[in-house]
Design a protein around this motif. Structure first.
Motif, PDB file in Angstrom:
ATOM      1  N   UNK A 145       1.953   7.179   4.218  1.00 23.98           N
ATOM      2  CA  UNK A 145       3.089   6.259   4.100  1.00 23.98           C
ATOM      3  C   UNK A 145       2.694   5.049   3.259  1.00 23.98           C
ATOM      4  N   UNK A 146       3.560   4.618   2.409  1.00 28.26           N
ATOM      5  CA  UNK A 146       3.383   3.441   1.552  1.00 28.26           C
ATOM      6  C   UNK A 146       2.292   3.617   0.499  1.00 28.26           C
ATOM      7  N   UNK A 147       1.944   4.853   0.165  1.00 33.84           N
ATOM      8  CA  UNK A 147       0.997   5.121  -0.921  1.00 33.84           C
ATOM      9  C   UNK A 147       1.720   5.905  -2.008  1.00 33.84           C
ATOM     10  N   UNK A 148       1.184   5.842  -3.212  1.00 33.14           N
ATOM     11  CA  UNK A 148       1.753   6.635  -4.303  1.00 33.14           C
ATOM     12  C   UNK A 148       1.689   8.112  -3.920  1.00 33.14           C
TER      13      UNK A 148
ATOM     14  N   UNK B 172       6.278  -4.259   1.601  1.00 39.88           N
ATOM     15  CA  UNK B 172       7.426  -5.023   1.152  1.00 39.88           C
ATOM     16  C   UNK B 172       8.130  -4.457  -0.071  1.00 39.88           C
ATOM     17  N   UNK B 173       7.583  -3.421  -0.670  1.00 37.29           N
ATOM     18  CA  UNK B 173       8.205  -2.814  -1.853  1.00 37.29           C
ATOM     19  C   UNK B 173       9.407  -1.976  -1.442  1.00 37.29           C
ATOM     20  N   UNK B 174      10.436  -1.976  -2.257  1.00 36.67           N
ATOM     21  CA  UNK B 174      11.618  -1.176  -1.930  1.00 36.67           C
ATOM     22  C   UNK B 174      11.295   0.305  -2.080  1.00 36.67           C
ATOM     23  N   UNK B 175      11.999   1.123  -1.327  1.00 34.46           N
ATOM     24  CA  UNK B 175      11.791   2.573  -1.389  1.00 34.46           C
ATOM     25  C   UNK B 175      12.094   3.109  -2.784  1.00 34.46           C
TER      26      UNK B 175
ATOM     27  N   UNK C  93      -8.423  -8.462   2.522  1.00 33.34           N
ATOM     28  CA  UNK C  93      -7.826  -7.933   1.290  1.00 33.34           C
ATOM     29  C   UNK C  93      -7.000  -6.689   1.606  1.00 33.34           C
ATOM     30  N   UNK C  94      -7.541  -5.807   2.424  1.00 34.21           N
ATOM     31  CA  UNK C  94      -6.791  -4.589   2.812  1.00 34.21           C
ATOM     32  C   UNK C  94      -5.495  -4.946   3.513  1.00 34.21           C
ATOM     33  N   UNK C  95      -5.543  -5.916   4.409  1.00 35.60           N
ATOM     34  CA  UNK C  95      -4.342  -6.341   5.123  1.00 35.60           C
ATOM     35  C   UNK C  95      -3.311  -6.902   4.151  1.00 35.60           C
ATOM     36  N   UNK C  96      -3.746  -7.734   3.218  1.00 29.61           N
ATOM     37  CA  UNK C  96      -2.849  -8.306   2.219  1.00 29.61           C
ATOM     38  C   UNK C  96      -2.187  -7.210   1.382  1.00 29.61           C
ATOM     39  N   UNK C  97      -2.975  -6.237   0.943  1.00 26.30           N
ATOM     40  CA  UNK C  97      -2.432  -5.137   0.136  1.00 26.30           C
ATOM     41  C   UNK C  97      -1.434  -4.328   0.954  1.00 26.30           C
ATOM     42  N   UNK C  98      -1.752  -4.027   2.204  1.00 25.04           N
ATOM     43  CA  UNK C  98      -0.822  -3.278   3.062  1.00 25.04           C
ATOM     44  C   UNK C  98       0.498  -4.031   3.229  1.00 25.04           C
ATOM     45  N   UNK C  99       0.413  -5.337   3.447  1.00 19.63           N
ATOM     46  CA  UNK C  99       1.625  -6.136   3.623  1.00 19.63           C
ATOM     47  C   UNK C  99       2.474  -6.134   2.356  1.00 19.63           C
TER      48      UNK C  99
END
Length: 80
Positions: free
Chosen positions: A53-56, A17-20, A7-13
């Motif tokens: 990185x990649x967190x709110x 993939x979200x735009x900046x 699940x963690x891997x899926x969420x990270x992926x």
């Protein structure tokens, strides 16, 4: 059901993939909502994470708390 690690891997992926632009706007909205909470105006101390990185982002929440004289607690971590 998937393991916690799957699940963690899926969420990270998905997050990667979200735009900046989308991530920046979502972070801004999140911080605006948190800072508008009545409990934030009354707080003496809050707990918050330091964004990675990649967190709110949380920097504006932390800075505003300091400006308002609110103490901020963050989790300790060790990168080694």
């Amino acid at each position: 059901m998937n393991s916690k690690e799957e699940i963690r891997l899926l969420v990270r992926e998905r997050r990667a993939g979200l735009s900046a632009g989308w991530a920046a706007e979502a972070s801004r909205k999140l911080q605006d909502r948190v800072l508008a909470l009545e409990c934030m105006r009354k707080a003496r101390t809050v707990a918050c994470y330091l964004h990675m990185a990649h967190e709110a982002r949380t920097d504006r929440i932390i800075t505003r708390c300091w400006d308002m004289g609110i103490g901020v607690c963050v989790p300790a971590f060790d990168r080694s």
